[in-house]
Scaffold this motif. Structure first.
Motif, PDB file in Angstrom:
ATOM      1  N   UNK A  23    -126.709  16.464  -4.274  1.00 40.87           N
ATOM      2  CA  UNK A  23    -125.762  16.903  -5.052  1.00 40.87           C
ATOM      3  C   UNK A  23    -126.065  17.618  -5.738  1.00 40.87           C
ATOM      4  N   UNK A  24    -127.454  17.812  -6.121  1.00 41.75           N
ATOM      5  CA  UNK A  24    -128.285  18.196  -7.573  1.00 41.75           C
ATOM      6  C   UNK A  24    -127.253  20.380  -7.044  1.00 41.75           C
ATOM      7  N   UNK A  25    -127.571  20.634  -6.458  1.00 39.11           N
ATOM      8  CA  UNK A  25    -126.870  21.985  -6.249  1.00 39.11           C
ATOM      9  C   UNK A  25    -125.372  21.512  -6.515  1.00 39.11           C
ATOM     10  N   UNK A  26    -124.989  22.429  -7.399  1.00 39.76           N
ATOM     11  CA  UNK A  26    -123.525  21.655  -7.905  1.00 39.76           C
ATOM     12  C   UNK A  26    -122.697  23.065  -6.750  1.00 39.76           C
ATOM     13  N   UNK A  27    -122.514  24.332  -6.370  1.00 42.26           N
ATOM     14  CA  UNK A  27    -121.831  24.665  -5.846  1.00 42.26           C
ATOM     15  C   UNK A  27    -122.148  24.391  -4.545  1.00 42.26           C
ATOM     16  N   UNK A  28    -122.686  23.431  -4.006  1.00 39.17           N
ATOM     17  CA  UNK A  28    -122.986  23.104  -2.139  1.00 39.17           C
ATOM     18  C   UNK A  28    -122.028  21.979  -2.361  1.00 39.17           C
ATOM     19  N   UNK A 195    -115.031  33.576  -2.447  1.00 42.53           N
ATOM     20  CA  UNK A 195    -115.224  31.351  -3.009  1.00 42.53           C
ATOM     21  C   UNK A 195    -116.058  31.605  -4.071  1.00 42.53           C
ATOM     22  N   UNK A 196    -115.701  32.140  -4.705  1.00 41.25           N
ATOM     23  CA  UNK A 196    -116.542  31.993  -6.823  1.00 41.25           C
ATOM     24  C   UNK A 196    -116.835  30.724  -7.265  1.00 41.25           C
ATOM     25  N   UNK A 197    -118.645  31.085  -7.409  1.00 42.20           N
ATOM     26  CA  UNK A 197    -118.709  29.707  -7.873  1.00 42.20           C
ATOM     27  C   UNK A 197    -118.430  29.131  -9.609  1.00 42.20           C
ATOM     28  N   UNK A 198    -117.953  28.447  -9.459  1.00 41.89           N
ATOM     29  CA  UNK A 198    -117.433  27.696 -10.960  1.00 41.89           C
ATOM     30  C   UNK A 198    -116.991  25.970 -11.054  1.00 41.89           C
ATOM     31  N   UNK A 199    -116.918  25.676 -12.360  1.00 42.53           N
ATOM     32  CA  UNK A 199    -117.316  24.485 -12.739  1.00 42.53           C
ATOM     33  C   UNK A 199    -115.714  24.352 -12.450  1.00 42.53           C
ATOM     34  N   UNK A 200    -115.943  22.402 -12.350  1.00 42.16           N
ATOM     35  CA  UNK A 200    -115.471  21.791 -11.889  1.00 42.16           C
ATOM     36  C   UNK A 200    -114.508  21.348 -13.502  1.00 42.16           C
ATOM     37  N   UNK A 201    -113.541  21.435 -13.786  1.00 47.25           N
ATOM     38  CA  UNK A 201    -113.036  21.048 -15.179  1.00 47.25           C
ATOM     39  C   UNK A 201    -113.089  19.746 -15.400  1.00 47.25           C
ATOM     40  N   UNK A 202    -112.313  18.751 -14.767  1.00 48.25           N
ATOM     41  CA  UNK A 202    -113.266  17.644 -14.771  1.00 48.25           C
ATOM     42  C   UNK A 202    -114.476  17.150 -15.449  1.00 48.25           C
ATOM     43  N   UNK A 203    -115.353  17.554 -14.777  1.00 47.66           N
ATOM     44  CA  UNK A 203    -116.483  17.487 -15.798  1.00 47.66           C
ATOM     45  C   UNK A 203    -117.573  18.232 -16.546  1.00 47.66           C
ATOM     46  N   UNK A 321    -121.226  27.920 -20.193  1.00 47.98           N
ATOM     47  CA  UNK A 321    -120.944  28.206 -21.906  1.00 47.98           C
ATOM     48  C   UNK A 321    -119.232  28.746 -21.298  1.00 47.98           C
ATOM     49  N   UNK A 322    -118.664  29.586 -20.645  1.00 50.24           N
ATOM     50  CA  UNK A 322    -116.809  29.428 -21.217  1.00 50.24           C
ATOM     51  C   UNK A 322    -116.311  28.353 -20.928  1.00 50.24           C
ATOM     52  N   UNK A 323    -116.191  27.542 -20.084  1.00 50.74           N
ATOM     53  CA  UNK A 323    -116.094  26.104 -19.600  1.00 50.74           C
ATOM     54  C   UNK A 323    -116.013  24.985 -21.011  1.00 50.74           C
ATOM     55  N   UNK A 384    -111.044  31.300 -12.959  1.00 54.45           N
ATOM     56  CA  UNK A 384    -112.021  31.252 -12.637  1.00 54.45           C
ATOM     57  C   UNK A 384    -112.831  29.877 -12.738  1.00 54.45           C
ATOM     58  N   UNK A 385    -111.709  28.767 -12.758  1.00 56.06           N
ATOM     59  CA  UNK A 385    -112.520  27.465 -12.121  1.00 56.06           C
ATOM     60  C   UNK A 385    -112.382  26.925 -10.540  1.00 56.06           C
ATOM     61  N   UNK A 386    -113.394  25.954 -10.496  1.00 61.34           N
ATOM     62  CA  UNK A 386    -113.517  26.091  -8.990  1.00 61.34           C
ATOM     63  C   UNK A 386    -111.602  25.753  -7.985  1.00 61.34           C
ATOM     64  N   UNK A 387    -110.700  25.019  -9.328  1.00 65.44           N
ATOM     65  CA  UNK A 387    -109.766  24.807  -8.822  1.00 65.44           C
ATOM     66  C   UNK A 387    -109.396  25.859  -7.817  1.00 65.44           C
ATOM     67  N   UNK A 388    -109.444  27.467  -8.513  1.00 60.32           N
ATOM     68  CA  UNK A 388    -109.222  28.669  -8.048  1.00 60.32           C
ATOM     69  C   UNK A 388    -110.020  28.982  -6.804  1.00 60.32           C
TER      70      UNK A 388
END
Length: 405
Positions: A23-28, A195-203, A321-323, A384-388
């Motif tokens: 799972x290192x590849x965060x998008x995948x 499907x934008x690459x974006x952080x998962x807010x929980x993390x 950084x933005x998150x 822009x988060x992963x939820x979107x």
């Protein structure tokens, strides 16, 4: 509560990725776990590396099959052939294992390289459909890496065209990539999903971080990502030299998180400029360890130079950084502006002196830093988060299975 749909027949997915372990590849990983939560049966083929060395394991419902890490190509067609041949042999071997043990209806190919269509062609004989997940523009990546085009660049354009022609549906990481799928790939716009690459807010939760990484400095800049030849780390070192040795901003530190083939070269460059006391190289960090560094910095830096690839690519580091409410300094890139808007300052393309000046500007204005940080997080929360991205990913798969009939 998310309702998991019940499909009339099981939807079985095989994700293939060549250049990073999962799972290192965060998008995948976000894609795979999202599909599992939506009721899909998901298997992944990927390389080993960076501590992920089990040949098989199941994590969060994702079945991961790993092969030995291929040698990364840095120069010449021969090196590329060696890397890709190693990977392709592993794909076919492990796909046969997955086919027998779990089965799959769709191969979800993540580039680079644009060669996974070869595996998809073989399994098309048994009714398998190909979905292309467009991570990198490979022709432009080759041009940025080797600073030339030539025959191999043209070959990559051909591979890219065949990849799009082989795909039932394509996933693009941003609107610029979608345009390439339609213009260069000749795909129907209805078959291309962003499907934008974006952080998962929980993390990615803002917090104080580990203050020991600040090394007692008044202002700390942070970098997270690959340390390779196209990430502009040489420009960052020049910018730091200008900031410290010309502008006299000595109450600073740079925390560099990541790994890559040019790590030792960058470290030598730092030493050559006499900047060793101002840099900490943490090596690869993940999860809470990475957040411990990023949460303690004041300014995120993204020195990726302007070129044909970077100008249309979305940088994961900027999103992270933005998150975490960190203002960013980056070069003036098209998709960089789309992502960050007012959450970043934009240095003149590939000008390390201006990059250093922009860092100094933010150092001298903490109120602006705070405003930019809040704007960045608000952009992530709002759009822009992963939820979107989740609805677009699931819509792409609904399209694939609708076309399968």
């Amino acid at each position: 509560m998310t309702t998991v749909p019940v499909f009339s027949t099981p939807r079985r997915i095989l994700i293939v990725v060549e250049n990073l372990p999962v799972p290192l590849d965060r998008r995948v990983w976000l894609e795979a776990t999202t599909l599992v939560k939506a009721g899909y049966a998901v298997s992944v083929i990927c390389p080993m590396g960076k501590g992920w060395d089990e040949t098989y394991e199941e994590i969060e419902g994702v079945h991961i099959y790993r092969h030995s890490e291929p040698p990364e190509a840095h120069a010449g067609a021969g090196a590329y052939i060696k890397e890709y041949w190693h990977a392709m042999k592993a794909w076919f071997r492990l796909a046969r294992v997955v086919w027998v043990e779990r089965g799959f209806d769709v191969i979800h190919g993540c580039n680079p390289p644009d060669l996974i269509f070869i595996l998809a062609w073989w399994y098309r004989l048994w009714g398998v459909t190909y979905l292309f997940d467009h991570h990198d523009v490979c022709p432009e990546l080759f041009e940025a890496k080797f600073e030339k085009k030539g025959l191999f660049y043209k070959i990559m354009l051909v591979w890219e065209r065949i990849t799009f022609a082989s795909a039932s549906v394509s996933i693009a990481t941003n609107e610029s990539f979608k345009k390439i799928a339609i213009r260069r790939g000749k795909m129907d716009p209805d078959d291309v999903f962003v499907v934008r690459s974006a952080p998962k807010l929980d993390n990615f939760v803002p917090g104080p971080g580990d203050l020991s990484y600040r090394k007692g400095a008044g202002t700390v800049m942070g970098y997270v990502g690959v340390i390779g030849q196209q990430e502009g780390m040489d420009l960052l070192v020049e910018a730091a030299d200008h900031l410290i040795n010309t502008l006299g901003k000595t109450d600073v530190h740079f925390a560099i998180v990541g790994f890559g083939p040019h790590l030792e070269i960058v470290q030598a460059d730092v030493k050559g400029h006499g900047l060793e006391p101002y840099f900490t190289f943490t090596g690869p960090l993940y999860g809470d360890d990475m957040l411990a560094v990023l949460n303690c910095i004041d300014i995120g830096v993204s020195p990726d130079p302007k070129n044909a690839m970077n100008d249309i690519s979305t940088m994961n580091k900027v999103m992270e950084y933005m998150t975490l409410e960190k203002p960013t300094v980056q070069f003036d890139l098209t998709e960089g502006r789309v992502s960050a808007q007012g959450a970043s300052l934009y240095a003149t393309a590939n000008d390390p002196i201006d990059f250093g000046d922009k860092i100094a500007q933010l150092m001298d204005d903490p109120d602006t830093r705070a405003r930019m940080g809040k704007e960045g997080r608000e952009r992530v929360l709002g759009a822009l988060s992963w939820a979107h991205s989740v609805p677009h990913l699931l819509a792409a798969y609904d399209r694939v299975f609708a076309k399968r009939g």
